[in-house]
Design a protein around this motif. Sequence first.
Motif, PDB file in Angstrom:
ATOM      1  N   ARG A 153      34.280 -20.102  34.248  1.00 57.85           N
ATOM      2  CA  ARG A 153      33.727 -19.147  33.299  1.00 57.85           C
ATOM      3  C   ARG A 153      32.286 -18.818  33.670  1.00 57.85           C
ATOM      4  O   ARG A 153      31.501 -19.705  33.993  1.00 57.85           O
ATOM      5  CB  ARG A 153      33.788 -19.706  31.879  1.00 57.85           C
ATOM      6  N   VAL A 154      31.964 -17.545  33.620  1.00 59.26           N
ATOM      7  CA  VAL A 154      30.598 -17.062  33.833  1.00 59.26           C
ATOM      8  C   VAL A 154      30.148 -16.441  32.521  1.00 59.26           C
ATOM      9  O   VAL A 154      30.771 -15.499  32.028  1.00 59.26           O
ATOM     10  CB  VAL A 154      30.528 -16.023  34.977  1.00 59.26           C
ATOM     11  N   LEU A 157      18.291  -5.391  52.361  1.00 59.11           N
ATOM     12  CA  LEU A 157      18.673  -4.236  51.551  1.00 59.11           C
ATOM     13  C   LEU A 157      20.183  -3.995  51.517  1.00 59.11           C
ATOM     14  O   LEU A 157      20.658  -3.163  50.743  1.00 59.11           O
ATOM     15  CB  LEU A 157      17.973  -2.976  52.072  1.00 59.11           C
ATOM     16  N   LEU A 158      20.957  -4.717  52.336  1.00 58.84           N
ATOM     17  CA  LEU A 158      22.402  -4.485  52.412  1.00 58.84           C
ATOM     18  C   LEU A 158      23.143  -4.704  51.093  1.00 58.84           C
ATOM     19  O   LEU A 158      23.953  -3.878  50.714  1.00 58.84           O
ATOM     20  CB  LEU A 158      23.031  -5.364  53.492  1.00 58.84           C
ATOM     21  N   PRO A 159      22.925  -5.817  50.376  1.00 59.84           N
ATOM     22  CA  PRO A 159      23.719  -5.994  49.153  1.00 59.84           C
ATOM     23  C   PRO A 159      23.320  -4.950  48.114  1.00 59.84           C
ATOM     24  O   PRO A 159      22.138  -4.737  47.867  1.00 59.84           O
ATOM     25  CB  PRO A 159      23.344  -7.398  48.668  1.00 59.84           C
ATOM     26  N   PRO A 160      24.315  -4.308  47.499  1.00 61.07           N
ATOM     27  CA  PRO A 160      23.991  -3.319  46.467  1.00 61.07           C
ATOM     28  C   PRO A 160      23.522  -4.005  45.188  1.00 61.07           C
ATOM     29  O   PRO A 160      23.842  -5.169  44.945  1.00 61.07           O
ATOM     30  CB  PRO A 160      25.325  -2.610  46.242  1.00 61.07           C
ATOM     31  N   ALA A 161      22.775  -3.302  44.374  1.00 60.47           N
ATOM     32  CA  ALA A 161      22.371  -3.812  43.060  1.00 60.47           C
ATOM     33  C   ALA A 161      23.587  -3.742  42.152  1.00 60.47           C
ATOM     34  O   ALA A 161      24.096  -2.663  41.860  1.00 60.47           O
ATOM     35  CB  ALA A 161      21.225  -2.991  42.507  1.00 60.47           C
ATOM     36  N   LEU A 162      24.096  -4.899  41.735  1.00 62.68           N
ATOM     37  CA  LEU A 162      25.288  -4.938  40.894  1.00 62.68           C
ATOM     38  C   LEU A 162      24.943  -5.100  39.418  1.00 62.68           C
ATOM     39  O   LEU A 162      25.736  -4.784  38.559  1.00 62.68           O
ATOM     40  CB  LEU A 162      26.206  -6.083  41.331  1.00 62.68           C
ATOM     41  N   ALA A 163      23.771  -5.650  39.164  1.00 59.36           N
ATOM     42  CA  ALA A 163      23.361  -5.875  37.776  1.00 59.36           C
ATOM     43  C   ALA A 163      21.848  -5.939  37.721  1.00 59.36           C
ATOM     44  O   ALA A 163      21.182  -6.181  38.726  1.00 59.36           O
ATOM     45  CB  ALA A 163      23.967  -7.180  37.254  1.00 59.36           C
ATOM     46  N   LYS A 164      21.309  -5.729  36.523  1.00 55.22           N
ATOM     47  CA  LYS A 164      19.865  -5.835  36.340  1.00 55.22           C
ATOM     48  C   LYS A 164      19.438  -7.286  36.522  1.00 55.22           C
ATOM     49  O   LYS A 164      20.217  -8.208  36.309  1.00 55.22           O
ATOM     50  CB  LYS A 164      19.479  -5.366  34.945  1.00 55.22           C
ATOM     51  N   GLY A 165      18.179  -7.471  36.916  1.00 55.62           N
ATOM     52  CA  GLY A 165      17.644  -8.827  36.996  1.00 55.62           C
ATOM     53  C   GLY A 165      17.628  -9.413  38.389  1.00 55.62           C
ATOM     54  O   GLY A 165      17.275 -10.564  38.560  1.00 55.62           O
ATOM     55  N   ASP A 194      34.972  -8.490  41.640  1.00 59.39           N
ATOM     56  CA  ASP A 194      34.664  -8.574  40.211  1.00 59.39           C
ATOM     57  C   ASP A 194      33.790  -9.796  39.913  1.00 59.39           C
ATOM     58  O   ASP A 194      32.929  -9.753  39.040  1.00 59.39           O
ATOM     59  CB  ASP A 194      35.951  -8.630  39.384  1.00 59.39           C
ATOM     60  N   ILE A 195      34.025 -10.868  40.646  1.00 60.90           N
ATOM     61  CA  ILE A 195      33.197 -12.072  40.480  1.00 60.90           C
ATOM     62  C   ILE A 195      31.765 -11.766  40.924  1.00 60.90           C
ATOM     63  O   ILE A 195      30.803 -12.150  40.257  1.00 60.90           O
ATOM     64  CB  ILE A 195      33.806 -13.254  41.256  1.00 60.90           C
ATOM     65  N   ALA A 196      31.619 -11.041  42.014  1.00 62.85           N
ATOM     66  CA  ALA A 196      30.278 -10.653  42.477  1.00 62.85           C
ATOM     67  C   ALA A 196      29.576  -9.801  41.434  1.00 62.85           C
ATOM     68  O   ALA A 196      28.366  -9.939  41.213  1.00 62.85           O
ATOM     69  CB  ALA A 196      30.376  -9.913  43.807  1.00 62.85           C
ATOM     70  N   ARG A 197      30.306  -8.945  40.767  1.00 65.28           N
ATOM     71  CA  ARG A 197      29.707  -8.095  39.728  1.00 65.28           C
ATOM     72  C   ARG A 197      29.224  -8.912  38.535  1.00 65.28           C
ATOM     73  O   ARG A 197      28.416  -8.435  37.754  1.00 65.28           O
ATOM     74  CB  ARG A 197      30.697  -7.026  39.288  1.00 65.28           C
ATOM     75  N   LYS A 198      29.738 -10.134  38.399  1.00 63.18           N
ATOM     76  CA  LYS A 198      29.258 -11.036  37.343  1.00 63.18           C
ATOM     77  C   LYS A 198      27.947 -11.714  37.744  1.00 63.18           C
ATOM     78  O   LYS A 198      27.352 -12.432  36.967  1.00 63.18           O
ATOM     79  CB  LYS A 198      30.304 -12.113  37.040  1.00 63.18           C
ATOM     80  N   GLY A 199      27.540 -11.527  39.007  1.00 61.11           N
ATOM     81  CA  GLY A 199      26.267 -12.092  39.457  1.00 61.11           C
ATOM     82  C   GLY A 199      26.393 -13.296  40.367  1.00 61.11           C
ATOM     83  O   GLY A 199      25.388 -13.911  40.712  1.00 61.11           O
ATOM     84  N   LEU A 200      27.605 -13.669  40.764  1.00 59.90           N
ATOM     85  CA  LEU A 200      27.790 -14.793  41.683  1.00 59.90           C
ATOM     86  C   LEU A 200      27.902 -14.282  43.107  1.00 59.90           C
ATOM     87  O   LEU A 200      28.471 -13.216  43.354  1.00 59.90           O
ATOM     88  CB  LEU A 200      29.058 -15.571  41.339  1.00 59.90           C
ATOM     89  N   ALA A 201      27.368 -15.056  44.045  1.00 64.53           N
ATOM     90  CA  ALA A 201      27.439 -14.678  45.453  1.00 64.53           C
ATOM     91  C   ALA A 201      27.536 -15.930  46.309  1.00 64.53           C
ATOM     92  O   ALA A 201      27.064 -16.991  45.921  1.00 64.53           O
ATOM     93  CB  ALA A 201      26.214 -13.865  45.851  1.00 64.53           C
ATOM     94  N   LEU A 202      28.139 -15.798  47.452  1.00 63.50           N
ATOM     95  CA  LEU A 202      28.230 -16.876  48.434  1.00 63.50           C
ATOM     96  C   LEU A 202      27.502 -16.414  49.683  1.00 63.50           C
ATOM     97  O   LEU A 202      27.818 -15.366  50.243  1.00 63.50           O
ATOM     98  CB  LEU A 202      29.702 -17.177  48.769  1.00 63.50           C
ATOM     99  N   CYS A 203      26.514 -17.182  50.087  1.00 65.98           N
ATOM    100  CA  CYS A 203      25.755 -16.879  51.308  1.00 65.98           C
ATOM    101  C   CYS A 203      26.120 -17.930  52.341  1.00 65.98           C
ATOM    102  O   CYS A 203      25.585 -19.044  52.316  1.00 65.98           O
ATOM    103  CB  CYS A 203      24.255 -16.909  51.031  1.00 65.98           C
TER     104      CYS A 203
END
Length: 127
Positions: A62-63, A101-109, A75-84
């Motif tokens: 749960r996020v 600059l490659l990753p798009p802005a998916l959410a504020k913050g 969809d998980i990435a849009r929740k703010g989670l990422a794997l580097c």
Amino acid sequence: MAETLTVDRLEAWYGDSKVLHGMDFNIHAGEVVTLLGRNGAGKTTTLKAIMGLMERRAGSIRVDGAEIIAAAPYDIARKGLALCPEERGIFASLDVRENLLLPPALAKGGMTIAQVLDLFPNLKERL
């Protein structure tokens, strides 16, 4: 403090081999958490399972209270989670700033480039 990421009874498989056997943990807003273990202990597998990159997984993830165990990785990435990944998955033809600059802005913050460079000063040297 509110739980941002909650993992309950997380299980994952590679083919028919069950490799995660019921992981449980909570991460709260503002916490810095480290996943430690020897090679082959399941650190990367745990992260891949959270991100939806495993073919088969079970349990609950749960996020901010929203269940994502059945969600697609995008969809998980849009929740703010990422794997580097550690393999330095960068584009060699791009400079440091272009890679940032490659990753798009998916959410504020999200962090600004200046904040990333403050956090990782050796990147600033490589601009």
